[in-house]
Design a protein around this motif. Sequence first.
Motif, PDB file in Angstrom:
ATOM      1  N   GLU B  42       0.824  -1.268  -0.150  1.00 32.89           N
ATOM      2  CA  GLU B  42      -0.022  -0.040   0.063  1.00 32.89           C
ATOM      3  C   GLU B  42       0.940   1.356   0.099  1.00 32.89           C
ATOM      4  O   GLU B  42       2.312   1.218   0.330  1.00 32.89           O
ATOM      5  CB  GLU B  42      -0.760   0.105   1.358  1.00 32.89           C
ATOM      6  N   SER B  43       0.433   2.436  -0.495  1.00 32.58           N
ATOM      7  CA  SER B  43       1.277   3.599  -0.440  1.00 32.58           C
ATOM      8  C   SER B  43       1.746   3.809   0.938  1.00 32.58           C
ATOM      9  O   SER B  43       2.656   4.245   1.281  1.00 32.58           O
ATOM     10  CB  SER B  43       0.337   4.850  -0.781  1.00 32.58           C
ATOM     11  N   ASP B  44       0.745   3.755   2.043  1.00 33.32           N
ATOM     12  CA  ASP B  44       1.206   4.164   3.346  1.00 33.32           C
ATOM     13  C   ASP B  44       2.361   3.155   3.637  1.00 33.32           C
ATOM     14  O   ASP B  44       3.416   3.570   4.274  1.00 33.32           O
ATOM     15  CB  ASP B  44       0.179   3.759   4.378  1.00 33.32           C
ATOM     16  N   GLU B  45       2.392   1.714   3.369  1.00 31.59           N
ATOM     17  CA  GLU B  45       3.475   0.893   3.773  1.00 31.59           C
ATOM     18  C   GLU B  45       4.712   1.497   2.950  1.00 31.59           C
ATOM     19  O   GLU B  45       5.906   1.089   3.717  1.00 31.59           O
ATOM     20  CB  GLU B  45       3.109  -0.573   3.176  1.00 31.59           C
ATOM     21  N   ASP B  48       6.050   4.338   4.923  1.00 32.74           N
ATOM     22  CA  ASP B  48       6.692   3.915   6.084  1.00 32.74           C
ATOM     23  C   ASP B  48       8.124   3.094   5.941  1.00 32.74           C
ATOM     24  O   ASP B  48       9.033   3.446   6.749  1.00 32.74           O
ATOM     25  CB  ASP B  48       5.690   2.819   6.829  1.00 32.74           C
TER      26      ASP B  48
END
Lengths: 111, 289
Positions: B42-45, B48
């Motif tokens: 995911e983009s967030d992953e 991060d």
Amino acid sequence: MAIPGLHLTQIGRDNFLLEPSRSLDISIGDELVVAILQRLQQAKAGTLYYDLAELPLIEPRYYRWLNMLARACRAVNVAMVCIRMQPTAAFALSRYMEGVPDFAMGQEVTQ
Amino acid sequence: MVKQTKNTSKILTELLKLQIGNITERIEREGQTVFGGSNLLESDEIADLCIQFLQLLVALLESRDPDDDASPQFHALEMFFNNLSKQILVRGGRIEDLVRYIQFMQHTLIDALGEDEKIKVDDARTILLYLSSLFNELILAVFQAYLSEKERTIWAQEAELRETSTPITEIWDGVLTLPIIGTLDSSRTMIVMDALLNRIASDHASAVVMDLTGVKNIDSQVSHHLIQMVRAIQLMGADAILTGIRPDIARALTSLNIDLDNVTTRATLSDGLKEAFRRMGIQVSHKAA
């Protein structure tokens, strides 16, 4: 009269149960056979059940002793049945034995 | 790893801190291209993991000895990539993409180094060698994780195959059936025998019907294994019945001089079961009309 390394018990009218202990010394196998047969003959035994439950492995020497005892029993008209053989012992024994053993095999005392 | 001086570690740390925005943006963008497009992360992953990587790298550079590959800081960085590798693999990603992504991280840092004109040639050379050595170690960690994960998968598949290749079924109280399909080699015989003998003991089975309909070929070794299995079953105090021996296998057995005198055989599995029931005193008959 106690037989060293073996526990022989009458279980029923003409059946005997033989339980070997850790102290069984098969290097004196001939003497043990004589002692066992004496007891069996005195009691007019018909079947000898040899309990193998405590033996995880049966090496060739022990197997020869079992066969010898079975043949000797047959000579005095006693049938020998080895019972409760462990899977590990059956597995190992089947790899080196040739032909059929002189004793019968069973899971438990049947009579 | 290549020996770092206190000065070069400091230069690299400062460079990372000064250009953090630019470096993060580039690595993140590449991450979106490699993993985002295929929906692996995911983009967030991705954001991060980019931040986490740079934090861990700074922690290593600021540690007492950045060259020590036994330090907790180095281990943390190694574990980070190790876990990332597993995560990507579990989600169906390719190891090549991850390695290229790690190389991209290295190139981004080298590019950032080139943009700083104040760095001396000697320092730049040491930093370059250090980065190359560090990233080599990290790529190795990724490969190790990849291989161990692959090994684990293969082991699990083998275990499943073993389980399915020995379908021992208690078809009646005390009657076990074992259809043998394919080739019986030494290792498979051991597995089958182990499973079978333990089932005989646990189920107090008094008969085992081994169906050989699925055995296409037989050689002396296979027939020896079969006889061995029959003997072991008999030693456990159960009856062994062989069924489904094909005509060509029967012919092969005679040419191999295999003694089947003490082995009970029946033409079909059904006949074998009838024999097992007969020995146990069980009668199965059609319902009276």
